[in-house]
Design an enzyme around this catalytic site. Structure first.
Site, PDB file in Angstrom:
ATOM      1  CG  PHE A 128      -1.891   1.199   1.116  1.00 24.58           C
ATOM      2  CD1 PHE A 128      -3.104   1.077   0.436  1.00 24.58           C
ATOM      3  CD2 PHE A 128      -1.568   2.445   1.630  1.00 24.58           C
ATOM      4  CE1 PHE A 128      -3.955   2.167   0.296  1.00 24.58           C
ATOM      5  CE2 PHE A 128      -2.407   3.537   1.491  1.00 24.58           C
ATOM      6  CZ  PHE A 128      -3.604   3.396   0.825  1.00 24.58           C
ATOM      7  CG  ASP A 140       5.953   3.984   1.522  1.00 26.48           C
ATOM      8  OD1 ASP A 140       5.971   4.689   2.544  1.00 26.48           O
ATOM      9  OD2 ASP A 140       4.946   3.871   0.789  1.00 26.48           O
ATOM     10  CE  LYS A 166       0.282   6.696   6.609  1.00 23.59           C
ATOM     11  NZ  LYS A 166      -1.094   6.995   6.311  1.00 23.59           N
TER      12      LYS A 166
HETATM   13  C1  LIG Z   1       3.226   2.945   3.468  1.00 24.67           C
HETATM   14  C2  LIG Z   1       2.336   4.049   2.980  1.00 24.67           C
HETATM   15  N1  LIG Z   1       2.713   4.764   1.908  1.00 24.67           N
HETATM   16  C3  LIG Z   1       1.955   5.778   1.440  1.00 24.67           C
HETATM   17  C4  LIG Z   1       0.755   6.108   2.033  1.00 24.67           C
HETATM   18  C5  LIG Z   1      -0.067   7.229   1.473  1.00 24.67           C
HETATM   19  O1  LIG Z   1      -0.072   8.320   2.315  1.00 24.67           O
HETATM   20  P1  LIG Z   1      -1.194   9.478   2.146  1.00 24.67           P
HETATM   21  O2  LIG Z   1      -2.487   8.885   2.604  1.00 24.67           O
HETATM   22  O3  LIG Z   1      -0.707  10.594   3.019  1.00 24.67           O
HETATM   23  O4  LIG Z   1      -1.211   9.838   0.691  1.00 24.67           O
HETATM   24  C6  LIG Z   1       0.327   5.389   3.147  1.00 24.67           C
HETATM   25  C7  LIG Z   1      -0.961   5.706   3.793  1.00 24.67           C
HETATM   26  O5  LIG Z   1      -1.516   4.951   4.547  1.00 24.67           O
HETATM   27  C8  LIG Z   1       1.137   4.336   3.629  1.00 24.67           C
HETATM   28  O6  LIG Z   1       0.753   3.605   4.695  1.00 24.67           O
END
Ligand SMILES: Cc1ncc(COP(=O)(O)O)c(C=O)c1O
Length: 406
Positions: free
Chosen positions: A147, A232, A261
């Site tokens: 994700f 990530d 985040k």
């Molecule tokens: C590992 C990871 N990458 C990217 C994102 C995307 O972040 P955003 O919701 O701020 O676009 C999330 C969101 O849950 C995430 O958990």
């Protein structure tokens, strides 16, 4: 089925929201009006222990005084300049964040998905301009169950039907291999591979911790093939797992960190791509940007976040409280829980289908003053603010025990 709200104000506010907000979420029936630390209060005055922390965006707790002070101070000065001009917060923020990551450069964006998109662009540009991959042929290896956000490029390489069905056509250039299988990454790499993009621990998938040595193996494979390792750490990073980054658990330093985040302190959206000059230096003026990226308000908060992480206090707390939580959650296995996975103060709890779905357990916990979020049907994810107390965790696990016992 969602349990009905009973209070008139709650019902009215949920009705207004349902009437005027696109239904791309199915929130639990609680309307939050205030929050402090690990606790939120709804419009009826009921208090709940927050075990979600806005998907780890509120790692430092709601309205942490030092973060509120940094934001308030900056609100009185200047909030947005655009990158057409310099501002006096971006440089110091980037300097501090680069030092925390042990890298040269920071590219500030806003949301996590934007950081991921930026990482993909940077990897492709690096492949063409540095590695010498033929134009428009670069590939990125990703993991099954990933994700990385909700943009069309990103959902195009998700294998979750709910995330992708109905939203194609998708961008080419991504190759998926099973998560946790380093040999599969090795086999998937071709001369056109620009990068391997992984979550060191998969959050949305249910706090899936890869086998020991996986991250080290990915690092070695990327080095051997001349491919970028992109981590990530948007959900796993910034203290959550008991170390600054989840990659630290294996002593691994990726080429590119994607952060988001908690970087915005739970106050403003703030994300970043962090890498060395040899990688991020490939971008030239005009090739990438964001109106709000690098704004002084977000940078002031982000710098305070980095300061708080620099002391190591939150990481230590997450590690100690995480062990405490893991012991208690493990005691539920066989009592309505089929499996528990933990990393620092982060847990995926698989609910026995005989007891109910993850959503049903989340709804019953709501009724007992505990906020959690289900994921992928049977899993309840637990990610309390790192300021939570051990006694509060004990109380929350007790509520879960009662809920599971029916
Ligand atoms: C590992 C990871 N990458 C990217 C994102 C995307 O972040 P955003 O919701 O701020 O676009 C999330 C969101 O849950 C995430 O958990």
């Amino acid at each position: 089925m969602t349990i009905p709200a009973t209070d008139a104000t709650t019902i009215q506010l949920i009705d207004v929201e349902n009437a005027h907000v696109a239904r791309n979420y199915a929130p639990l029936p609680v309307v939050v009006a205030r929050a402090e630390g690990a606790w939120v209060t709804d419009v009826e005055g009921k208090r709940y222990l927050d075990l979600l922390s806005a998907y780890s965006a509120v790692n430092f707790g709601h309205r942490h005084p030092a973060l509120v002070a940094a934001a308030t101070e900056q609100l009185g000065r200047v909030t947005l300049t655009s990158r057409a001009f310099h501002n006096d917060q971006l440089g110091p923020f980037a300097d501090a964040l680069a030092a925390l990551c042990g890298k040269d450069l920071v590219l500030p964006m806003n949301t996590g998905a934007e950081a991921v998109e930026t990482g993909i662009k940077v990897a492709r540009a690096w492949a063409y301009r540095v590695k010498g991959v033929a134009a428009d042929t670069a590939e990125i290896v990703v993991a099954g169950g990933n994700f990385h956000g909700r943009t069309t490029t990103i959902v195009g390489f998700s294998d979750d039907p709910q995330a992708r069905e109905g939203f194609g056509p998708f961008a080419p250039g991504f190759v998926t291999v099973p998560f946790g299988d380093a040999a599969a990454i090795d086999a998937a790499i071709t001369p056109a591979t620009a990068a391997v993009l992984i979550e060191p621990i998969q959050g949305e998938a249910g706090v899936i911790v890869p086998p020991d040595g996986y991250l080290r193996a990915v690092r070695e494979i990327c080095d051997r093939h001349g491919v970028l390792m992109i981590a990530d750490e948007i959900q796993s990073g910034l203290g959550r797992v008991g170390t600054t980054f989840a990659c630290d658990r294996e002593g691994v330093v990726p080429d590119v960190y994607l952060l988001g985040k908690a970087l915005g302190g739970g106050i403003v959206p703030l994300s970043a791509v962090v890498a060395d000059e040899a990688v991020l230096g490939v971008l030239r003026p005009g090739e990438h940007g964001s109106t709000f990226g690098g704004n002084p308000l977000a940078c002031a908060v982000g710098r305070q976040v980095v300061d708080m992480l620099a002391s190591g206090e939150f990481q230590t707390r997450a590690a100690a409280l995480g062990e405490h939580l893991a012991t208690r959650l493990d005691s539920l296995i066989g009592h309505g829980v089929t499996a528990v996975r933990t990393a620092g103060l982060w847990a995926g709890v698989d609910i026995d289908p005989a007891v109910g779905t993850g959503r049903e357990v989340a709804e019953r916990l709501l009724g007992r003053g505990v906020l959690v979020k289900d994921t992928h049907g049977q899993t309840v994810r637990i990610a309390p603010p790192l300021v939570v107390r051990a006694t509060e965790l004990d109380w929350a696990v007790e509520q879960l025990r009662v809920v599971l016992a029916g």
